[in-house]
Motif scaffolding. Sequence first.
Motif, PDB file in Angstrom:
ATOM      1  N   ARG A  31       0.837  -1.201   0.000  1.00  0.00           N
ATOM      2  CA  ARG A  31       0.000   0.000   0.000  1.00  0.00           C
ATOM      3  C   ARG A  31       0.872   1.250   0.000  1.00  0.00           C
ATOM      4  N   ILE A  32       1.947   1.219   0.774  1.00  0.00           N
ATOM      5  CA  ILE A  32       2.873   2.353   0.810  1.00  0.00           C
ATOM      6  C   ILE A  32       3.455   2.604  -0.579  1.00  0.00           C
ATOM      7  N   GLU A  33       3.880   1.543  -1.240  1.00  0.00           N
ATOM      8  CA  GLU A  33       4.450   1.691  -2.585  1.00  0.00           C
ATOM      9  C   GLU A  33       3.409   2.245  -3.554  1.00  0.00           C
ATOM     10  N   ARG A  37       3.625   5.910  -5.614  1.00  0.00           N
ATOM     11  CA  ARG A  37       3.500   6.023  -7.075  1.00  0.00           C
ATOM     12  C   ARG A  37       2.307   6.895  -7.468  1.00  0.00           C
ATOM     13  N   LYS A  38       1.201   6.711  -6.764  1.00  0.00           N
ATOM     14  CA  LYS A  38      -0.009   7.466  -7.082  1.00  0.00           C
ATOM     15  C   LYS A  38       0.182   8.955  -6.806  1.00  0.00           C
ATOM     16  N   THR A  39       0.795   9.277  -5.661  1.00  0.00           N
ATOM     17  CA  THR A  39       0.984  10.677  -5.282  1.00  0.00           C
ATOM     18  C   THR A  39       1.990  11.371  -6.190  1.00  0.00           C
ATOM     19  N   VAL A  40       3.067  10.671  -6.514  1.00  0.00           N
ATOM     20  CA  VAL A  40       4.076  11.239  -7.421  1.00  0.00           C
ATOM     21  C   VAL A  40       3.457  11.482  -8.791  1.00  0.00           C
ATOM     22  N   LYS A  46       8.505  14.235 -11.915  1.00  0.00           N
ATOM     23  CA  LYS A  46       9.280  13.165 -12.519  1.00  0.00           C
ATOM     24  C   LYS A  46       9.229  11.931 -11.625  1.00  0.00           C
ATOM     25  N   HIS A  47       9.467  10.782 -12.230  1.00  0.00           N
ATOM     26  CA  HIS A  47       9.522   9.558 -11.445  1.00  0.00           C
ATOM     27  C   HIS A  47      10.729   9.613 -10.515  1.00  0.00           C
ATOM     28  N   LEU A  48      10.580   9.016  -9.349  1.00  0.00           N
ATOM     29  CA  LEU A  48      11.675   9.020  -8.386  1.00  0.00           C
ATOM     30  C   LEU A  48      12.764   8.041  -8.811  1.00  0.00           C
ATOM     31  N   ARG A  49      13.996   8.416  -8.517  1.00  0.00           N
ATOM     32  CA  ARG A  49      15.092   7.479  -8.718  1.00  0.00           C
ATOM     33  C   ARG A  49      14.951   6.347  -7.712  1.00  0.00           C
ATOM     34  N   SER A  50      15.646   5.261  -7.953  1.00  0.00           N
ATOM     35  CA  SER A  50      15.557   4.097  -7.079  1.00  0.00           C
ATOM     36  C   SER A  50      15.931   4.442  -5.641  1.00  0.00           C
ATOM     37  N   ASP A  51      17.002   5.223  -5.469  1.00  0.00           N
ATOM     38  CA  ASP A  51      17.436   5.581  -4.120  1.00  0.00           C
ATOM     39  C   ASP A  51      16.432   6.520  -3.451  1.00  0.00           C
ATOM     40  N   ILE A  87       0.377   8.581   5.473  1.00  0.00           N
ATOM     41  CA  ILE A  87       1.429   8.186   4.527  1.00  0.00           C
ATOM     42  C   ILE A  87       1.426   9.120   3.320  1.00  0.00           C
ATOM     43  N   THR A  88       0.235   9.441   2.824  1.00  0.00           N
ATOM     44  CA  THR A  88       0.125  10.353   1.683  1.00  0.00           C
ATOM     45  C   THR A  88       0.706  11.717   2.027  1.00  0.00           C
ATOM     46  N   THR A  89       0.426  12.196   3.231  1.00  0.00           N
ATOM     47  CA  THR A  89       0.964  13.480   3.674  1.00  0.00           C
ATOM     48  C   THR A  89       2.485  13.431   3.759  1.00  0.00           C
ATOM     49  N   CYS A  90       3.006  12.302   4.200  1.00  0.00           N
ATOM     50  CA  CYS A  90       4.459  12.114   4.275  1.00  0.00           C
ATOM     51  C   CYS A  90       5.075  12.226   2.881  1.00  0.00           C
ATOM     52  N   VAL A  91       4.440  11.608   1.905  1.00  0.00           N
ATOM     53  CA  VAL A  91       4.942  11.652   0.525  1.00  0.00           C
ATOM     54  C   VAL A  91       4.911  13.084  -0.006  1.00  0.00           C
ATOM     55  N   ARG A  92       3.800  13.775   0.232  1.00  0.00           N
ATOM     56  CA  ARG A  92       3.684  15.160  -0.242  1.00  0.00           C
ATOM     57  C   ARG A  92       4.763  16.043   0.374  1.00  0.00           C
ATOM     58  N   SER A  93       4.995  15.865   1.668  1.00  0.00           N
ATOM     59  CA  SER A  93       6.007  16.670   2.356  1.00  0.00           C
ATOM     60  C   SER A  93       7.396  16.392   1.789  1.00  0.00           C
TER      61      SER A  93
END
Length: 207
Positions: A31-33, A37-40, A46-51, A87-93
């Motif tokens: 779900r985190i993954e 992906r959904k938020t990005v 741009k897509h995130l790099r692997s790191d 979790i979504t808020t964490c990604v946005r931040s």
Amino acid sequence: METMNDYELLYLMSEQDEEAQKLLIKLYEQRIERIIRKTVSSGGGKHLRSDEFHDLKSKCMLSLIEAVNQYHDETGVPFSYYASLCITTCVRSYLRKTRSQANYMFATCTSLDLDLSEDEGCYLISLVQNNQAEFDPKWSFELKEAQNKVKEVEAQLSEDERQIWLLRKAGCTYREIAEKSGHTVKHVGYILHKIKKILAGIIDYQK
């Protein structure tokens, strides 16, 4: 322990059960993954790099644990929704922080009491980003909106349905609910599936 629901795991984690914490993280890993992906994607970036993805995923797992510590029954929404929102808020931040080019002022040793306006009405501290979910206006709005919708659904449930739903929210297993409500385990499962289906139709239940 593999078949435990969120609320049983939350209880065990409150008892400092490390295995329960590991299981919850495993349970929410996909779900985190998906949220990342959904938020990005929805942000048009741009897509995130692997790191970067790995780093953000680790932060989201910490956010999940924080959600466990902050969540309580009075929150008014299922834990899965609350956790997904955090979790979504964490990604946005994370995205705001890593993609902003205006961090120089905050990286210097400037007093947070620095007056930024002539009328002394604006201070540097008021501009510092706070990554705690509960201080995010969008997070607060979405949580409040979800709470209201869940209340609307609960108000429309029959007495038996409401009893089953509240027992489940309290962390009872299907068998325990069946014993307390006088229904079969199969009937309990049917009612809970019905309610979750209704919720999924009005809020992003799985985020």
